[in-house]
Design an enzyme around this catalytic site. Sequence first.
Site, PDB file in Angstrom:
ATOM      1  N   GLY A  12      -8.064   1.940  11.888  1.00 16.02           N
ATOM      2  CA  GLY A  12      -7.832   3.052  12.818  1.00 16.02           C
ATOM      3  C   GLY A  12      -7.450   2.661  14.234  1.00 16.02           C
ATOM      4  O   GLY A  12      -7.752   3.394  15.181  1.00 16.02           O
ATOM      5  N   SER A  13      -6.734   1.539  14.396  1.00 14.79           N
ATOM      6  CA  SER A  13      -6.339   1.202  15.779  1.00 14.79           C
ATOM      7  C   SER A  13      -5.283   2.177  16.308  1.00 14.79           C
ATOM      8  O   SER A  13      -5.253   2.464  17.505  1.00 14.79           O
ATOM      9  CB  SER A  13      -5.854  -0.248  15.885  1.00 14.79           C
ATOM     10  OG  SER A  13      -4.597  -0.410  15.290  1.00 14.79           O
ATOM     11  N   ASN A  14      -4.438   2.691  15.436  1.00 11.05           N
ATOM     12  CA  ASN A  14      -3.482   3.718  15.900  1.00 11.05           C
ATOM     13  C   ASN A  14      -4.204   5.017  16.234  1.00 11.05           C
ATOM     14  O   ASN A  14      -3.847   5.691  17.205  1.00 11.05           O
ATOM     15  CB  ASN A  14      -2.382   3.949  14.861  1.00 11.05           C
ATOM     16  CG  ASN A  14      -1.280   2.916  14.982  1.00 11.05           C
ATOM     17  OD1 ASN A  14      -0.489   2.947  15.917  1.00 11.05           O
ATOM     18  ND2 ASN A  14      -1.255   1.967  14.049  1.00 11.05           N
ATOM     19  N   ARG A  91      -1.800   6.156   1.308  1.00 12.94           N
ATOM     20  CA  ARG A  91      -1.389   6.891   0.105  1.00 12.94           C
ATOM     21  C   ARG A  91      -0.100   7.639   0.369  1.00 12.94           C
ATOM     22  O   ARG A  91       0.192   7.985   1.512  1.00 12.94           O
ATOM     23  CB  ARG A  91      -2.457   7.914  -0.312  1.00 12.94           C
ATOM     24  CG  ARG A  91      -3.745   7.280  -0.516  1.00 12.94           C
ATOM     25  CD  ARG A  91      -4.711   8.029  -1.382  1.00 12.94           C
ATOM     26  NE  ARG A  91      -5.775   7.098  -1.662  1.00 12.94           N
ATOM     27  CZ  ARG A  91      -5.759   6.233  -2.653  1.00 12.94           C
ATOM     28  NH1 ARG A  91      -4.783   6.243  -3.535  1.00 12.94           N
ATOM     29  NH2 ARG A  91      -6.743   5.374  -2.813  1.00 12.94           N
ATOM     30  N   ILE A  92       0.624   7.877  -0.724  1.00 13.90           N
ATOM     31  CA  ILE A  92       1.821   8.703  -0.636  1.00 13.90           C
ATOM     32  C   ILE A  92       1.346  10.153  -0.619  1.00 13.90           C
ATOM     33  O   ILE A  92       0.582  10.566  -1.490  1.00 13.90           O
ATOM     34  CB  ILE A  92       2.726   8.492  -1.883  1.00 13.90           C
ATOM     35  CG1 ILE A  92       3.009   7.011  -2.106  1.00 13.90           C
ATOM     36  CG2 ILE A  92       3.993   9.323  -1.781  1.00 13.90           C
ATOM     37  CD1 ILE A  92       3.956   6.375  -1.154  1.00 13.90           C
ATOM     38  N   HIS A 109       5.100   3.271  10.956  1.00 18.57           N
ATOM     39  CA  HIS A 109       5.380   2.223   9.969  1.00 18.57           C
ATOM     40  C   HIS A 109       5.765   0.931  10.698  1.00 18.57           C
ATOM     41  O   HIS A 109       6.588   0.976  11.614  1.00 18.57           O
ATOM     42  CB  HIS A 109       6.514   2.672   9.042  1.00 18.57           C
ATOM     43  CG  HIS A 109       6.836   1.672   7.988  1.00 18.57           C
ATOM     44  ND1 HIS A 109       6.032   1.479   6.879  1.00 18.57           N
ATOM     45  CD2 HIS A 109       7.844   0.765   7.888  1.00 18.57           C
ATOM     46  CE1 HIS A 109       6.546   0.517   6.137  1.00 18.57           C
ATOM     47  NE2 HIS A 109       7.644   0.059   6.728  1.00 18.57           N
ATOM     48  N   SER A 136       8.386   2.019  13.593  1.00 21.31           N
ATOM     49  CA  SER A 136       9.080   3.311  13.572  1.00 21.31           C
ATOM     50  C   SER A 136       8.063   4.432  13.396  1.00 21.31           C
ATOM     51  O   SER A 136       7.139   4.300  12.594  1.00 21.31           O
ATOM     52  CB  SER A 136      10.044   3.393  12.374  1.00 21.31           C
ATOM     53  OG  SER A 136      10.857   2.239  12.254  1.00 21.31           O
ATOM     54  N   ASP A 145       8.436   6.235   3.287  1.00 17.80           N
ATOM     55  CA  ASP A 145       8.906   5.860   4.631  1.00 17.80           C
ATOM     56  C   ASP A 145      10.380   6.203   4.837  1.00 17.80           C
ATOM     57  O   ASP A 145      11.130   5.436   5.455  1.00 17.80           O
ATOM     58  CB  ASP A 145       8.670   4.346   4.872  1.00 17.80           C
ATOM     59  CG  ASP A 145       7.204   3.965   4.690  1.00 17.80           C
ATOM     60  OD1 ASP A 145       6.342   4.699   5.188  1.00 17.80           O
ATOM     61  OD2 ASP A 145       6.932   2.947   4.037  1.00 17.80           O
ATOM     62  N   GLN A 173       3.150  -2.517  20.027  1.00 17.01           N
ATOM     63  CA  GLN A 173       4.212  -1.511  20.235  1.00 17.01           C
ATOM     64  C   GLN A 173       3.887  -0.209  19.510  1.00 17.01           C
ATOM     65  O   GLN A 173       4.196   0.881  19.999  1.00 17.01           O
ATOM     66  CB  GLN A 173       5.573  -2.057  19.766  1.00 17.01           C
ATOM     67  CG  GLN A 173       6.052  -3.253  20.554  1.00 17.01           C
ATOM     68  CD  GLN A 173       6.112  -2.973  22.048  1.00 17.01           C
ATOM     69  OE1 GLN A 173       6.611  -1.943  22.484  1.00 17.01           O
ATOM     70  NE2 GLN A 173       5.584  -3.893  22.838  1.00 17.01           N
ATOM     71  N   GLU A 174       3.260  -0.321  18.340  1.00 17.69           N
ATOM     72  CA  GLU A 174       2.859   0.895  17.608  1.00 17.69           C
ATOM     73  C   GLU A 174       1.995   1.775  18.500  1.00 17.69           C
ATOM     74  O   GLU A 174       2.157   2.991  18.555  1.00 17.69           O
ATOM     75  CB  GLU A 174       2.072   0.533  16.342  1.00 17.69           C
ATOM     76  CG  GLU A 174       2.887  -0.178  15.292  1.00 17.69           C
ATOM     77  CD  GLU A 174       2.073  -0.442  14.023  1.00 17.69           C
ATOM     78  OE1 GLU A 174       1.269   0.412  13.621  1.00 17.69           O
ATOM     79  OE2 GLU A 174       2.264  -1.518  13.420  1.00 17.69           O
TER      80      GLU A 174
HETATM   81  C1  GRF Z   1      -0.321  -0.104  11.005  1.00 16.86           C
HETATM   82  O1  GRF Z   1       0.391  -1.316  11.040  1.00 16.86           O
HETATM   83  C2  GRF Z   1       0.570   1.041  10.615  1.00 16.86           C
HETATM   84  O2  GRF Z   1       1.880   0.901  11.077  1.00 16.86           O
HETATM   85  C3  GRF Z   1       0.567   0.977   9.106  1.00 16.86           C
HETATM   86  O3  GRF Z   1      -0.750   0.605   8.776  1.00 16.86           O
HETATM   87  C4  GRF Z   1      -1.351  -0.090   9.871  1.00 16.86           C
HETATM   88  C5  GRF Z   1      -2.580   0.678  10.235  1.00 16.86           C
HETATM   89  O4  GRF Z   1      -3.323   0.066  11.243  1.00 16.86           O
HETATM   90  N1  GRF Z   1       0.997   2.223   8.535  1.00 16.86           N
HETATM   91  P1  GRF Z   1      -4.482   0.869  11.950  1.00 16.86           P
HETATM   92  O5  GRF Z   1      -5.422   1.360  10.856  1.00 16.86           O
HETATM   93  O6  GRF Z   1      -3.883   2.000  12.728  1.00 16.86           O
HETATM   94  O7  GRF Z   1      -5.153  -0.141  12.832  1.00 16.86           O
END
Ligand code: GRF
Length: 201
Positions: A12-14, A91-92, A109, A136, A145, A173-174
């Site tokens: 869950g870093s994003n 998951r899709i 992604h 992206s 994707d 960058q994400e």
């Molecule tokens: C990230 O690299 C994201 O682009 C991909 O899965 C990874 C998830 O990382 N879809 P996090 O759980 O957000 O740290």
Amino acid sequence: MINIVVLASGRGSNLQAIIDAIERKEIDGRITAVISDVQGALALERAQMHGLQPVTISYKEFSSKAEYEHKLLKTLEELKPDLICLAGYMRIVGAEIIKKFHNKIINIHPSLLPSFPGLHVQKKALEYGVKFSGCSVHFVDEGVDSGPIIIQAVVPVLDNDTKETLSSRILEQEHKIYPKAIQLFAKGKLKIEGRQVKWQN
Ligand code: GRF
């Protein structure tokens, strides 16, 4: 102010980057729930730590994908999100959910799509020998994707990169572009024309 639901399977870093951007008031939105298909996912702990509603819909507890998807759809229908953010959701997403939340689901992604869709893409980019990779954010459609691209960031691949070093530079960058894409969506600035996503002023 839009209502956002985040779907995450892992660390869950994003999700954290989105939470931080909301707390810095860089996104005009609030997270109404964080849903995970994996019991005990770190993403759920992060949600809890920030006073957000953690919801576990453990994939393993369902006897079929259809049953799992049905439960997820019902949960999402109750939450009525304006936007669903996939953040490391492994998951899709099924066709029914995509239809119900048409153009309201986005994903991050770790490659420059359409190159390297699917899994283990940082490794694939290294093995292929590309000089640039990146990440992206795109709308989610029925494919893998494959939906219209909202924003991308380019990351150079260095000669001595490993899967880990490249992944971590891409991840940096994400964490920048995902909140930015969400804010563009929240402000109603994204216009989809076929495959193209145009940013309105
Ligand atoms: C990230 O690299 C994201 O682009 C991909 O899965 C990874 C998830 O990382 N879809 P996090 O759980 O957000 O740290």
